[in-house]
Design a protein around this motif. Sequence first.
Motif, short mmCIF file in Angstrom:
data_model
loop_
_atom_site.label_atom_id
_atom_site.label_comp_id
_atom_site.label_asym_id
_atom_site.label_seq_id
_atom_site.Cartn_x
_atom_site.Cartn_y
_atom_site.Cartn_z
N GLN A 198 0.85 -1.19 0.00
CA GLN A 198 0.00 0.00 0.00
C GLN A 198 0.89 1.24 0.00
N PHE A 199 0.40 2.36 -0.52
CA PHE A 199 1.23 3.56 -0.44
C PHE A 199 0.69 4.55 0.58
N GLY A 200 1.60 5.41 1.04
CA GLY A 200 1.22 6.37 2.09
C GLY A 200 1.47 5.79 3.47
N ASP A 201 1.41 6.67 4.46
CA ASP A 201 1.60 6.24 5.84
C ASP A 201 0.54 5.19 6.19
N LEU A 202 1.01 4.06 6.69
CA LEU A 202 0.10 2.92 6.88
C LEU A 202 -0.94 3.15 7.97
N TYR A 226 -5.76 8.16 4.04
CA TYR A 226 -6.53 9.33 3.59
C TYR A 226 -6.37 10.56 4.49
N LEU A 227 -5.54 10.43 5.52
CA LEU A 227 -5.33 11.58 6.40
C LEU A 227 -3.84 11.92 6.43
N ALA A 228 -3.51 13.20 6.41
CA ALA A 228 -2.12 13.61 6.53
C ALA A 228 -1.65 13.26 7.95
N ALA A 229 -0.47 12.65 8.03
CA ALA A 229 0.01 12.10 9.30
C ALA A 229 0.60 13.19 10.18
N LEU A 289 -11.92 10.01 -12.11
CA LEU A 289 -11.86 9.55 -10.72
C LEU A 289 -13.23 9.08 -10.25
N ASP A 290 -13.25 7.98 -9.54
CA ASP A 290 -14.45 7.57 -8.82
C ASP A 290 -14.00 7.01 -7.48
N PRO A 291 -14.30 7.73 -6.41
CA PRO A 291 -13.75 7.31 -5.10
C PRO A 291 -14.32 5.99 -4.62
N LEU A 292 -15.38 5.52 -5.27
CA LEU A 292 -15.97 4.26 -4.83
C LEU A 292 -15.72 3.11 -5.80
N ALA A 293 -14.94 3.36 -6.85
CA ALA A 293 -14.77 2.33 -7.87
C ALA A 293 -13.90 1.17 -7.39
N PHE A 294 -12.96 1.46 -6.51
CA PHE A 294 -12.02 0.41 -6.07
C PHE A 294 -11.94 0.46 -4.55
N GLN A 295 -13.03 0.13 -3.90
CA GLN A 295 -13.06 0.39 -2.46
C GLN A 295 -12.11 -0.48 -1.66
N ASP A 296 -11.69 -1.58 -2.24
CA ASP A 296 -10.76 -2.43 -1.49
C ASP A 296 -9.30 -2.09 -1.81
N LYS A 297 -9.06 -1.09 -2.63
CA LYS A 297 -7.69 -0.73 -2.98
C LYS A 297 -7.40 0.68 -2.51
N TYR A 298 -6.61 0.81 -1.49
CA TYR A 298 -6.32 2.11 -0.92
C TYR A 298 -5.78 3.09 -1.97
N GLY A 299 -6.41 4.24 -2.05
CA GLY A 299 -5.86 5.34 -2.85
C GLY A 299 -6.12 5.24 -4.34
N HIS A 331 -12.38 9.98 17.22
CA HIS A 331 -11.06 10.55 16.92
C HIS A 331 -10.83 10.61 15.41
N ASP A 332 -11.18 9.52 14.75
CA ASP A 332 -11.03 9.45 13.30
C ASP A 332 -11.82 10.58 12.63
N HIS A 333 -13.09 10.72 13.03
CA HIS A 333 -13.90 11.76 12.38
C HIS A 333 -13.38 13.15 12.70
N LEU A 334 -12.87 13.34 13.92
CA LEU A 334 -12.27 14.64 14.24
C LEU A 334 -11.13 14.94 13.27
N SER A 335 -10.33 13.93 12.94
CA SER A 335 -9.22 14.14 11.99
C SER A 335 -9.74 14.44 10.59
N VAL A 336 -10.76 13.69 10.18
CA VAL A 336 -11.38 13.92 8.86
C VAL A 336 -11.88 15.36 8.76
N LEU A 337 -12.56 15.78 9.80
CA LEU A 337 -13.17 17.11 9.85
C LEU A 337 -12.11 18.20 9.87
N SER A 338 -11.12 18.02 10.71
CA SER A 338 -10.06 19.04 10.83
C SER A 338 -9.33 19.16 9.50
N GLN A 339 -9.06 18.03 8.87
CA GLN A 339 -8.34 18.07 7.60
C GLN A 339 -9.18 18.77 6.52
#
Lengths: 747, 747
Positions: free
Chosen positions: A261-265, A269-272, A677-687, B726-734
Amino acid sequence: MVKFNYVFLRLQKTVPEVRVKFNYVFLRLQKTVPESSNSAPSWVQDVVKDVDESFIKTFLSAVDNIQIEKNLWELTKVPHMATTRGDEQTVQIMLKRWQDPETGLDQAWREEYMVYLSFPDPKNPNKVTVVSPSDTVLHTVREKEKLSADQNDTEVVQPYAAYSPAGHPKGKLVYANQGKPSDYKLLNQTVDLRGTIAITRYGGAGRADKAINAAPYGVIGVLVYTDPLDINDGRMSETDTYPHSWYMPPSGVERGSFTSQFGDLRTPYLAAKEETYRIPVENITGIPPIPIQPIGFEDAYKLICELGGEAAPAAWQGAFNCTYNFGGPGFKQTSVFNNSDVKLDIFNYEKLKNSSNVMGVIRGSVEPDRYVIYGNHRDSWVYGAIDPSSGTSVMLELTRVLGMMVKQGKWRPRRSIIFGSWGAEEFGLIGSTEYTEQYYTKLSERTVAYINVDIAVFANATLRASGMPSVQNVIFTAAKQVSAPGLDSKSVYDNWIQYSNRTSPAHGIIPGVGSMTGAGSDYAAFVHYLGITSIDISYTYDRSKTNARIYPAYHTAYDSFDYASKFIDPGFFSHQAVARTAGNILIRLADSLVLPINCSDYAESLEDYLKTAVDLYQHQLQAKHISMEPLKRAVASFRSAAAHLDQVIRTTDLANEIPLKVRGINDQLMLLDRAFLDPLAFQDKYGYRHVLWASSSAGKPTFPGLADAYANAQSSDQASDWDKVHDHLSVLSQAIEGAAHTLVDVI
Amino acid sequence: MVKFNYVFLRLQKTVPEVRVKFNYVFLRLQKTVPESSNSAPSWVQDVVKDVDESFIKTFLSAVDNIQIEKNLWELTKVPHMATTRGDEQTVQIMLKRWQDPETGLDQAWREEYMVYLSFPDPKNPNKVTVVSPSDTVLHTVREKEKLSADQNDTEVVQPYAAYSPAGHPKGKLVYANQGKPSDYKLLNQTVDLRGTIAITRYGGAGRADKAINAAPYGVIGVLVYTDPLDINDGRMSETDTYPHSWYMPPSGVERGSFTSQFGDLRTPYLAAKEETYRIPVENITGIPPIPIQPIGFEDAYKLICELGGEAAPAAWQGAFNCTYNFGGPGFKQTSVFNNSDVKLDIFNYEKLKNSSNVMGVIRGSVEPDRYVIYGNHRDSWVYGAIDPSSGTSVMLELTRVLGMMVKQGKWRPRRSIIFGSWGAEEFGLIGSTEYTEQYYTKLSERTVAYINVDIAVFANATLRASGMPSVQNVIFTAAKQVSAPGLDSKSVYDNWIQYSNRTSPAHGIIPGVGSMTGAGSDYAAFVHYLGITSIDISYTYDRSKTNARIYPAYHTAYDSFDYASKFIDPGFFSHQAVARTAGNILIRLADSLVLPINCSDYAESLEDYLKTAVDLYQHQLQAKHISMEPLKRAVASFRSAAAHLDQVIRTTDLANEIPLKVRGINDQLMLLDRAFLDPLAFQDKYGYRHVLWASSSAGKPTFPGLADAYANAQSSDQASDWDKVHDHLSVLSQAIEGAAHTLVDVI
């Protein structure tokens, strides 16, 4: 007023060229008339300015191979694995260069993310041993590569598999080829895999997959090595390998991130950021469930050639001068290792650490709110001369030349240029992914294109480029203006087309441009998550001269300045050619009045995909009462919409149109990929959200989601799986129709 | 050139005003000089044009109440339930009007979707009976409303609950108040609900929820009626009700769609075209699992007043002159219905039918690729004079006035205006939702705002408006320029502020604008799915004069032209005021140089939400080691970014700036709401992606996802549920930080 009009009309009589040249006259007038709040708009000439070919020439001649070499020397003095002291040194180098008052950018800064990384424990190095039934250690695998004094920095990280769990599995050894699902399946037909340790070779499957595929069979630990067949064109001896050639020495080990997977594990979908919600460690997917460790081929040789059991199939045989057996499981009776186990002692640990991106900007003059992004990662596994510092050296030379022009007031791009020196790419494209997560909306709304140059030079034979079909032409235009390294009379383009080409219905024979599937470098989040038109380029091999899977020092401690300057690119002319080509593309994307993004070339790719899909799937889908007509109609709509927009661009006198007309067209071109883009097209594949370039396991040159859904339905023949094929066909058709809607007249 | 420059410089000496007035001179010159491809840009004056106040005045005076009345008369001649013949007649009316050569739009067309609808069977009307133990029918509930000759069209649909399953449940009757979860819970403490039929009153819970909440208790069928307490201010007799007053007659029945989801139920996220994939019927969620049927209060009275068992609590009592008992279950021993069951015979069936949107367009002159969308549904349950034809009549008057101006060459908006006459809204906002699904990308990239006027006039007291906080000001500006109906000396604004107001830190006392939560009309997909800044307006009640839940003829066959013109808006002056206000808003959004969208007003709402969230949640969250600081920082970032952009707008001489600067600012304003979308934030709620306005069950005036997650965690006290907070707080803040990033300087 009346008076002036009259005077003007008189002028027309006395100066007949006035009417004809009025436009030009007007522009000159602005300079003549002193500025005042009531003077003519001062922006009329800026707003229609197109790319300046003479500036491109100036740029190309200013790009200096020696500067690139110096950059590489400076960047590779010490190992600079993500978040180490050496990494921080490279952060400082980037900041110093980009903040230089004479050759720097308008602004440069760092952005930090707290990311989940995995390291070996320097105090408890990972161990792999052969242990007899009486617990005697019969063989210990080399813990470190055999390094010369100048490469033997204490910061060289022990070879390891990042994100492998710690653990101490012990069991009989088996040989599992590349660790693909089919490999374990075949092996399991002959050998009871429960409680075994599998040795696998790199290639064929993702790193993490070699362990993920093994675990269901009861395998408890995995080794992975690089077979000389796959990397060294068969060469095995010290005298045939680095420092005597570019081949990997027997003790060399490819490190790597063992995640799919890519990105912080922990922050999908959230900046770390520090207080960002992190998923529990046990919820992380796509990492090895059992310990895995990479080793050198000198050790792999000792293990594999001692294995008992049946001989493995021909396709499983490597370069060792022995038969690769499956394993009994375990070693053959005649071996000194008879009845012995292989034991892994893995002490890897995970830690949240601060990783930095270094960002730099040249502000656009006319459309500062349009971004062309150029990036490469900064972190390496060890010295990383090729991966990634060849790319970083090129980027620093680009920014030096462009920064100097800006500082001297000779140039400012129409659009803004953002440079990204990404952190922690080696662990899973983390820095670039976190950046796209943090700035998702802004980047998605404003980014024209992303250019990635990671490994700038794999070898000296030819350009290699991947990208959306819509930007193939700007790559070609740029490549035609650059001399091929060592072939001054031939362009990069003319050289390239000899190595790789295809016949396009529209353009005839053109170089082959790869597609942006997969997640091999930092373009992944831009392509798949943001839907930004992207390009990835490098110089690469003559495939008739080597079968090496990749340059042999890849991810080893041998990937050093010495290696790069002696064996990869002596003289740094290939680096220079890449810098010139990438820079030329960058300038064209930033400065062109109409974006050099061609939607008809996209249509050609869609038609290729469609043809393949119809050939492969239509017959069976008809039997399932699933129609491919909506997809055919969508591709046809896209083709005709693209042709229409092309015609508008061709037939409109854009330089004399209202600037919002050009802006509108450029918005159509810029946002084209977003439509897919379709955010729901590949729901089991992150990103993965781009319905055309998502990763696919079906391995067909067609729409990835359709190929995967079809393969799955064909294998199960469940009605619900055929429903999924139909569903994805609708998703795909709607996305392509949606893209077509954005290309037709705006209302 | 040299020559001309010289001449020009000489001009400056002889004509001194030339330098000062150069801008103006230049513009005039364009007209004087015959057009040629080399003439000066002809667009310089258009591009800086702002909204024309004199045009607004012309518009306001042209809006005619009598025309609106005529529109309503024409639209309500026959029932026009979605996809019926009457619906097709209204399609033809819209097309004829919008294609009229003198008062029509630039273009108008229909768009069809094949959607999943539910109808009663005219050949087998639904029946509700009281049946004795010996199977004698003791009472039959009225199948049709008691209608006068002019309202008694054969096409009047029998009252029914769309999407109720067919079925024939029979059981003892119980009274379940409003059918909320808490109602069934309380009732179940006293009565064994298994096998019962529950009678409920409208209000308090969604229509479908009255059945969905019942089924887990073993209830097998549900009746629903409108209590005179809730709709008629207690009045029950025929002489007190329509046609003698606006109150609902005893036989009146509110029809409705019994689904809690919007859009076509079988094609989530996909436009419902003929070959689109449809989910299996059994996978549809949010519809009644057991039969449910609405009945009139004259029948409800007969059933409820005969119920046995304990008396229901005071809050459950309605206007009937008897005690509302729980039911034994069943009727009291003293009743003629003693020991009898209630039986439902429901014959509803579902069918895929073609539903049409009618679309019309006025092309923008300067920015045709920016859309202001104005819409209302066209379909009714029966005659639909108020719902929705009051809104359609207003829309037709707007398009008549604007169309005429366009056809006469007197006006063309800066931006394009799209009018939508949506189909099948009553079944679940279907037409508008399918439209947003089909054109998702294009609409998302280009839409400035959506204005919805569904029921234009509920009553004559005051304006009612909902909208994103960023558009409150344009609503105020428009409302200040329109006279309140019947109060010519007072503006709609000044009247409104007396009925509904709040104190804003920035603006002092201002009218109260509702928020865009929920999915009450066709704005839902625009707000929640597309993240488009939206407005919904109407004229409404004086709440001190009635407690009616809504106007009493709502969704009955009595909602006719006669009813509307006698009891809702005699003279049609409230319709006229709504048309003027909505039209004024529309013109301002379409014509303003800088969009009338204010991001600082958005900041004020975020601060309100934050304050509530901190008050309600911070203490407990601290105990769970969940920090609210990122959310606080995000709101502060947004506030300061908004203030910054406001200042840029205030201090820049935009009319003299490069047009791309204004376009860039307008893009920031247009796309602001898009930044609050997260397609994964509410994965269990179809179509909800806007993190600020999503529907919420927690009922707190704060961030909806946070409120729901918190309520859930507090109730379960599971660690995994606190993780979700906590997760939703992060989603919202982002999301909020992401929105702030789009408002600061573009680079």
